[in-house]
Design a protein around this motif. Structure first.
Motif, mmCIF file in Angstrom:
data_model
loop_
_atom_site.group_PDB
_atom_site.id
_atom_site.type_symbol
_atom_site.label_atom_id
_atom_site.label_comp_id
_atom_site.label_asym_id
_atom_site.label_seq_id
_atom_site.Cartn_x
_atom_site.Cartn_y
_atom_site.Cartn_z
ATOM 1 N N MET A 193 0.843 -1.183 0.000
ATOM 2 C CA MET A 193 0.000 0.000 0.000
ATOM 3 C C MET A 193 0.886 1.243 0.000
ATOM 4 O O MET A 193 1.797 1.367 0.797
ATOM 5 N N ASP A 194 0.593 2.141 -0.909
ATOM 6 C CA ASP A 194 1.381 3.359 -1.066
ATOM 7 C C ASP A 194 0.748 4.487 -0.258
ATOM 8 O O ASP A 194 -0.427 4.793 -0.435
ATOM 9 N N ILE A 195 1.520 5.110 0.624
ATOM 10 C CA ILE A 195 1.012 6.199 1.448
ATOM 11 C C ILE A 195 1.287 7.519 0.740
ATOM 12 O O ILE A 195 2.433 7.826 0.422
ATOM 13 N N LYS A 196 0.226 8.282 0.485
ATOM 14 C CA LYS A 196 0.357 9.594 -0.126
ATOM 15 C C LYS A 196 0.180 10.635 0.970
ATOM 16 O O LYS A 196 -0.743 10.538 1.782
ATOM 17 N N LEU A 197 1.060 11.622 0.997
ATOM 18 C CA LEU A 197 1.032 12.643 2.035
ATOM 19 C C LEU A 197 0.733 14.003 1.420
ATOM 20 O O LEU A 197 1.116 14.270 0.275
ATOM 21 N N VAL A 198 0.072 14.871 2.183
ATOM 22 C CA VAL A 198 -0.217 16.224 1.724
ATOM 23 C C VAL A 198 0.173 17.206 2.827
ATOM 24 O O VAL A 198 -0.097 16.975 4.002
ATOM 25 N N ASN A 199 0.840 18.287 2.426
ATOM 26 C CA ASN A 199 1.279 19.324 3.352
ATOM 27 C C ASN A 199 0.074 20.210 3.690
ATOM 28 O O ASN A 199 -0.574 20.740 2.798
ATOM 29 N N ILE A 200 -0.201 20.385 4.989
ATOM 30 C CA ILE A 200 -1.334 21.218 5.402
ATOM 31 C C ILE A 200 -0.864 22.529 6.017
ATOM 32 O O ILE A 200 -1.636 23.230 6.660
ATOM 33 N N GLY A 201 0.397 22.853 5.824
ATOM 34 C CA GLY A 201 0.936 24.121 6.291
ATOM 35 C C GLY A 201 1.928 23.969 7.415
ATOM 36 O O GLY A 201 1.797 23.097 8.268
ATOM 37 N N PHE A 202 2.959 24.826 7.405
ATOM 38 C CA PHE A 202 3.990 24.886 8.444
ATOM 39 C C PHE A 202 4.699 23.552 8.642
ATOM 40 O O PHE A 202 5.069 23.191 9.757
ATOM 41 N N GLY A 203 4.854 22.794 7.573
ATOM 42 C CA GLY A 203 5.570 21.532 7.651
ATOM 43 C C GLY A 203 4.759 20.374 8.199
ATOM 44 O O GLY A 203 5.290 19.293 8.400
ATOM 45 N N ASN A 204 3.481 20.590 8.441
ATOM 46 C CA ASN A 204 2.618 19.515 8.931
ATOM 47 C C ASN A 204 2.067 18.733 7.742
ATOM 48 O O ASN A 204 1.648 19.314 6.744
ATOM 49 N N ILE A 205 2.065 17.418 7.886
ATOM 50 C CA ILE A 205 1.685 16.539 6.789
ATOM 51 C C ILE A 205 0.626 15.545 7.263
ATOM 52 O O ILE A 205 0.696 15.035 8.380
ATOM 53 N N VAL A 206 -0.349 15.294 6.378
ATOM 54 C CA VAL A 206 -1.438 14.365 6.683
ATOM 55 C C VAL A 206 -1.484 13.301 5.587
ATOM 56 O O VAL A 206 -1.192 13.584 4.418
ATOM 57 N N ALA A 207 -1.848 12.088 5.966
ATOM 58 C CA ALA A 207 -2.019 11.013 4.986
ATOM 59 C C ALA A 207 -3.233 11.334 4.112
ATOM 60 O O ALA A 207 -4.357 11.441 4.601
ATOM 61 N N ALA A 208 -2.995 11.511 2.823
ATOM 62 C CA ALA A 208 -4.042 11.946 1.901
ATOM 63 C C ALA A 208 -5.181 10.933 1.779
ATOM 64 O O ALA A 208 -6.342 11.319 1.648
ATOM 65 N N ASN A 209 -4.865 9.664 1.857
ATOM 66 C CA ASN A 209 -5.909 8.644 1.700
ATOM 67 C C ASN A 209 -6.811 8.517 2.924
ATOM 68 O O ASN A 209 -7.805 7.801 2.883
ATOM 69 N N ARG A 210 -6.495 9.223 4.006
ATOM 70 C CA ARG A 210 -7.333 9.200 5.213
ATOM 71 C C ARG A 210 -8.285 10.392 5.286
ATOM 72 O O ARG A 210 -9.135 10.456 6.161
#
Length: 86
Positions: free
Chosen positions: A1-18
């Motif tokens: 399973m490939d984890i895709k991440l998205v930056n939500i500002g100030f270096g904070n990252i969230v798993a895009a598929n969640r």
């Protein structure tokens, strides 16, 4: 399973598929969701003390506050998906 991440500002990252939804915090129902998440202990404040501009709701019922606009988060999410397909 490939984890895709998205930056939500100030270096904070969230798993895009969640991510279930990215919404504006202005409406009363969203403010209620934020308050309920705070009481349950599932609120994640990633604003660094700045004004909340986007509320990200995850499939795990976590609510994430971000200081960047919902459109910006959505653009980062979609541009990330396009660049990974190429």
């Amino acid at each position: 399973m490939d984890i895709k991440l998205v930056n939500i500002g100030f270096g904070n990252i969230v798993a895009a598929n969640r991510i279930v939804a990215i919404v504006s915090p202005e409406s009363a129902p969203i403010k209620r969701i934020i308050q309920e998440a705070r009481e349950k202990g599932v609120l994640i404040d990633a604003t660094y003390g700045r004004r909340t501009r986007a509320v990200i709701i995850a499939d795990s019922a976590h609510v994430i506050l971000s200081a960047v606009q919902p459109e910006t988060v959505a653009n980062r999410l979609t541009s990330k998906e396009i660049s990974e397909e190429v």
